[in-house]
Design a protein around this motif. Structure first.
Motif, PDB file in Angstrom:
ATOM      1  N   LEU A  36       0.153   3.958  -7.054  1.00 47.41           N
ATOM      2  CA  LEU A  36      -0.773   3.557  -6.007  1.00 47.41           C
ATOM      3  C   LEU A  36      -0.283   4.066  -4.662  1.00 47.41           C
ATOM      4  CD1 LEU A  36      -1.445  -0.144  -7.057  1.00 47.41           C
ATOM      5  CD2 LEU A  36      -2.777   1.891  -7.623  1.00 47.41           C
ATOM      6  N   GLY A  37      -1.217   4.359  -3.772  1.00 48.04           N
ATOM      7  CA  GLY A  37      -0.879   4.783  -2.424  1.00 48.04           C
ATOM      8  C   GLY A  37      -0.460   3.606  -1.556  1.00 48.04           C
ATOM      9  N   ALA A  38      -0.162   3.874  -0.293  1.00 47.92           N
ATOM     10  CA  ALA A  38       0.282   2.836   0.642  1.00 47.92           C
ATOM     11  C   ALA A  38      -0.789   1.757   0.848  1.00 47.92           C
ATOM     12  CB  ALA A  38       0.647   3.471   1.981  1.00 47.92           C
ATOM     13  N   ASN A  39      -2.047   2.098   0.582  1.00 51.23           N
ATOM     14  CA  ASN A  39      -3.141   1.134   0.738  1.00 51.23           C
ATOM     15  C   ASN A  39      -3.347   0.283  -0.515  1.00 51.23           C
ATOM     16  OD1 ASN A  39      -4.264   2.990  -1.007  1.00 51.23           O
ATOM     17  ND2 ASN A  39      -6.039   3.445   0.270  1.00 51.23           N
ATOM     18  N   GLY A  40      -2.515   0.492  -1.543  1.00 48.89           N
ATOM     19  CA  GLY A  40      -2.628  -0.278  -2.769  1.00 48.89           C
ATOM     20  C   GLY A  40      -3.718   0.212  -3.697  1.00 48.89           C
ATOM     21  N   LYS A  41      -4.247   1.402  -3.441  1.00 45.76           N
ATOM     22  CA  LYS A  41      -5.331   1.951  -4.254  1.00 45.76           C
ATOM     23  C   LYS A  41      -4.953   3.339  -4.767  1.00 45.76           C
ATOM     24  CE  LYS A  41      -8.925  -0.461  -1.687  1.00 45.76           C
ATOM     25  NZ  LYS A  41     -10.175  -0.321  -0.934  1.00 45.76           N
ATOM     26  N   LEU A  42      -5.657   3.768  -5.811  1.00 45.36           N
ATOM     27  CA  LEU A  42      -5.476   5.125  -6.301  1.00 45.36           C
ATOM     28  C   LEU A  42      -6.130   6.117  -5.347  1.00 45.36           C
ATOM     29  CD1 LEU A  42      -6.258   4.720 -10.104  1.00 45.36           C
ATOM     30  CD2 LEU A  42      -4.036   5.214  -9.074  1.00 45.36           C
ATOM     31  N   ASP A  43      -5.492   7.224  -5.115  1.00 49.15           N
ATOM     32  CA  ASP A  43      -6.060   8.289  -4.304  1.00 49.15           C
ATOM     33  C   ASP A  43      -7.185   8.956  -5.096  1.00 49.15           C
ATOM     34  OD1 ASP A  43      -5.348  10.096  -1.766  1.00 49.15           O
ATOM     35  OD2 ASP A  43      -5.980  11.391  -3.425  1.00 49.15           O
ATOM     36  N   ALA A  44      -8.271   9.306  -4.430  1.00 50.72           N
ATOM     37  CA  ALA A  44      -9.418   9.929  -5.092  1.00 50.72           C
ATOM     38  C   ALA A  44      -9.045  11.231  -5.797  1.00 50.72           C
ATOM     39  CB  ALA A  44     -10.534  10.178  -4.088  1.00 50.72           C
ATOM     40  N   THR A  45      -7.953  11.903  -5.365  1.00 50.40           N
ATOM     41  CA  THR A  45      -7.567  13.177  -5.981  1.00 50.40           C
ATOM     42  C   THR A  45      -7.032  13.009  -7.397  1.00 50.40           C
ATOM     43  OG1 THR A  45      -5.328  13.108  -5.062  1.00 50.40           O
ATOM     44  CG2 THR A  45      -7.029  14.244  -3.751  1.00 50.40           C
ATOM     45  N   VAL A  46      -6.678  11.785  -7.805  1.00 46.03           N
ATOM     46  CA  VAL A  46      -6.181  11.583  -9.163  1.00 46.03           C
ATOM     47  C   VAL A  46      -7.290  11.120 -10.108  1.00 46.03           C
ATOM     48  CG1 VAL A  46      -3.844  11.070  -8.362  1.00 46.03           C
ATOM     49  CG2 VAL A  46      -5.420   9.191  -8.827  1.00 46.03           C
ATOM     50  N   LEU A  47      -8.486  10.947  -9.604  1.00 42.75           N
ATOM     51  CA  LEU A  47      -9.613  10.479 -10.412  1.00 42.75           C
ATOM     52  C   LEU A  47     -10.468  11.648 -10.880  1.00 42.75           C
ATOM     53  CD1 LEU A  47     -10.654   7.460  -8.174  1.00 42.75           C
ATOM     54  CD2 LEU A  47      -9.240   7.425 -10.230  1.00 42.75           C
ATOM     55  N   ASN A  49     -13.813  13.912 -11.498  1.00 45.27           N
ATOM     56  CA  ASN A  49     -14.993  14.136 -10.668  1.00 45.27           C
ATOM     57  C   ASN A  49     -16.057  13.104 -11.019  1.00 45.27           C
ATOM     58  OD1 ASN A  49     -13.864  16.327  -9.407  1.00 45.27           O
ATOM     59  ND2 ASN A  49     -14.754  17.811 -10.810  1.00 45.27           N
ATOM     60  N   GLY A  50     -16.723  12.583  -9.989  1.00 45.80           N
ATOM     61  CA  GLY A  50     -17.773  11.600 -10.195  1.00 45.80           C
ATOM     62  C   GLY A  50     -17.284  10.171 -10.213  1.00 45.80           C
ATOM     63  N   ILE A  51     -15.974   9.974 -10.158  1.00 47.27           N
ATOM     64  CA  ILE A  51     -15.401   8.626 -10.122  1.00 47.27           C
ATOM     65  C   ILE A  51     -14.772   8.427  -8.753  1.00 47.27           C
ATOM     66  CG2 ILE A  51     -13.699   7.063 -11.130  1.00 47.27           C
ATOM     67  CD1 ILE A  51     -15.925   7.790 -13.068  1.00 47.27           C
ATOM     68  N   GLY A  52     -15.023   7.278  -8.155  1.00 50.75           N
ATOM     69  CA  GLY A  52     -14.455   6.972  -6.843  1.00 50.75           C
ATOM     70  C   GLY A  52     -15.549   6.628  -5.868  1.00 50.75           C
ATOM     71  N   ALA A  53     -15.210   6.602  -4.607  1.00 49.75           N
ATOM     72  CA  ALA A  53     -16.154   6.217  -3.564  1.00 49.75           C
ATOM     73  C   ALA A  53     -17.331   7.190  -3.515  1.00 49.75           C
ATOM     74  CB  ALA A  53     -15.450   6.192  -2.214  1.00 49.75           C
ATOM     75  N   ASP A  54     -18.514   6.632  -3.294  1.00 49.18           N
ATOM     76  CA  ASP A  54     -19.705   7.446  -3.092  1.00 49.18           C
ATOM     77  C   ASP A  54     -19.708   7.834  -1.624  1.00 49.18           C
ATOM     78  OD1 ASP A  54     -22.154   8.687  -3.239  1.00 49.18           O
ATOM     79  OD2 ASP A  54     -23.307   6.850  -3.524  1.00 49.18           O
ATOM     80  N   ALA A  55     -19.231   9.033  -1.312  1.00 48.73           N
ATOM     81  CA  ALA A  55     -19.039   9.442   0.076  1.00 48.73           C
ATOM     82  C   ALA A  55     -19.210  10.951   0.222  1.00 48.73           C
ATOM     83  CB  ALA A  55     -17.649   9.033   0.558  1.00 48.73           C
ATOM     84  N   ILE A  56     -19.494  11.345   1.449  1.00 49.59           N
ATOM     85  CA  ILE A  56     -19.551  12.763   1.812  1.00 49.59           C
ATOM     86  C   ILE A  56     -18.751  12.962   3.091  1.00 49.59           C
ATOM     87  CG2 ILE A  56     -21.832  13.160   0.783  1.00 49.59           C
ATOM     88  CD1 ILE A  56     -22.932  13.166   3.733  1.00 49.59           C
ATOM     89  N   THR A  57     -18.390  14.201   3.377  1.00 49.18           N
ATOM     90  CA  THR A  57     -17.859  14.527   4.693  1.00 49.18           C
ATOM     91  C   THR A  57     -18.920  15.337   5.416  1.00 49.18           C
ATOM     92  OG1 THR A  57     -16.742  16.476   3.820  1.00 49.18           O
ATOM     93  CG2 THR A  57     -15.433  14.472   4.019  1.00 49.18           C
ATOM     94  N   THR A 105     -16.192  10.899   7.386  1.00 50.55           N
ATOM     95  CA  THR A 105     -16.398  10.530   5.990  1.00 50.55           C
ATOM     96  C   THR A 105     -17.437   9.422   5.987  1.00 50.55           C
ATOM     97  OG1 THR A 105     -14.139  11.114   5.378  1.00 50.55           O
ATOM     98  CG2 THR A 105     -15.339   9.666   3.869  1.00 50.55           C
ATOM     99  N   VAL A 106     -18.578   9.693   5.362  1.00 54.60           N
ATOM    100  CA  VAL A 106     -19.688   8.747   5.320  1.00 54.60           C
ATOM    101  C   VAL A 106     -19.729   8.121   3.933  1.00 54.60           C
ATOM    102  CG1 VAL A 106     -22.186   8.449   5.547  1.00 54.60           C
ATOM    103  CG2 VAL A 106     -20.990  10.126   6.986  1.00 54.60           C
ATOM    104  N   PHE A 107     -19.678   6.797   3.894  1.00 52.66           N
ATOM    105  CA  PHE A 107     -19.725   6.045   2.643  1.00 52.66           C
ATOM    106  C   PHE A 107     -21.132   5.498   2.434  1.00 52.66           C
ATOM    107  CE2 PHE A 107     -15.380   6.034   4.045  1.00 52.66           C
ATOM    108  CZ  PHE A 107     -14.660   6.277   2.889  1.00 52.66           C
ATOM    109  N   PHE A 108     -21.538   5.395   1.173  1.00 53.21           N
ATOM    110  CA  PHE A 108     -22.895   4.941   0.857  1.00 53.21           C
ATOM    111  C   PHE A 108     -22.938   3.625   0.097  1.00 53.21           C
ATOM    112  CE2 PHE A 108     -23.086   9.564   1.257  1.00 53.21           C
ATOM    113  CZ  PHE A 108     -24.015   9.667   2.271  1.00 53.21           C
ATOM    114  N   ASP A 109     -21.801   3.128  -0.331  1.00 55.66           N
ATOM    115  CA  ASP A 109     -21.783   1.866  -1.075  1.00 55.66           C
ATOM    116  C   ASP A 109     -20.466   1.156  -0.798  1.00 55.66           C
ATOM    117  OD1 ASP A 109     -19.917   3.318  -2.534  1.00 55.66           O
ATOM    118  OD2 ASP A 109     -21.090   3.372  -4.363  1.00 55.66           O
ATOM    119  N   GLU A 110     -20.141   0.174  -1.583  1.00 49.48           N
ATOM    120  CA  GLU A 110     -18.913  -0.603  -1.471  1.00 49.48           C
ATOM    121  C   GLU A 110     -18.968  -1.530  -0.263  1.00 49.48           C
ATOM    122  OE1 GLU A 110     -15.452   1.848  -1.842  1.00 49.48           O
ATOM    123  OE2 GLU A 110     -16.118   2.720  -3.716  1.00 49.48           O
ATOM    124  N   SER A 111     -17.856  -1.684   0.448  1.00 53.35           N
ATOM    125  CA  SER A 111     -17.790  -2.614   1.574  1.00 53.35           C
ATOM    126  C   SER A 111     -17.394  -1.900   2.852  1.00 53.35           C
ATOM    127  CB  SER A 111     -16.787  -3.727   1.287  1.00 53.35           C
ATOM    128  OG  SER A 111     -17.254  -4.548   0.257  1.00 53.35           O
TER     129      SER A 111
END
Length: 168
Positions: A36-47, A49-57, A105-111
């Motif tokens: 886990l990263g410093a934020n206590g979560k998995l980095d999106a680069t280890v997931l 494709n298609g898994i992780g935050a629904d986001a764009i840059t 980074t624009v997120f479309f779901d989650e919190s």
């Protein structure tokens, strides 16, 4: 906090500690242990494709504050959303401040956890003030009522953006 490690044995038989990888550069990292990263979560680069935050840059068309709700223009630029016109309806949000012409980074779901002063358990609406959420739905004729989500704490909004409704 201490970093958890494993012991590995090299091809020469020597033992050493290994902390694993918090992110991936691709196939060269195949077979590595993931941590886990410093934020206590998995980095999106280890997931996958298609898994992780629904986001764009995207490029910010104006300065954006952390927590702002935004819309995306046809050219991919993001701007602060507001309830004054359908074209400016909320489509997502940012959790970090971005300078004009910076990469957002624009997120479309989650919190949306970059807010403050929320009332837990309350619905929030897009405000007529650019980028902001409000407890009170806009009431002026010609403005739009758009539900953004429900507050789960004083600093976090569970985002569930709905289609806007025109006030008559």
């Amino acid at each position: 906090m201490a970093v958890h490690k494993v012991v590995e044995q090299s091809s020469t038989g020597a033992y050493s500690e290994y902390a694993g990888k918090a992110n991936s550069a691709g196939t060269g990292d195949a077979g590595e242990f993931v941590i886990l990263g410093a934020n206590g979560k998995l980095d999106a680069t280890v997931l996958p494709n298609g898994i992780g935050a629904d986001a764009i840059t995207a490029t910010a068309g104006e300065a954006l504050a952390a927590g702002d709700f935004v819309y995306v223009l046809a050219n991919g630029t993001v701007m602060k959303a507001d309830a004054t016109t359908f074209a400016k309806r909320a489509m997502g949000y940012v959790i970090a401040s971005v300078l004009n012409a910076g990469t957002a980074t624009v997120f479309f779901d989650e919190s949306n956890s970059a807010l403050s002063g929320l009332t837990a358990g309350s619905n929030y609406f897009l405000s007529a003030t650019a980028g902001l959420a409000t407890l009170t739905a806009p009431t002026a004729t010609g403005q739009f009522v758009q539900v953004l989500g429900i507050a789960t704490s004083t600093t976090s909004l569970h985002v569930n953006i709905k289609e806007p409704i025109l006030r008559a």
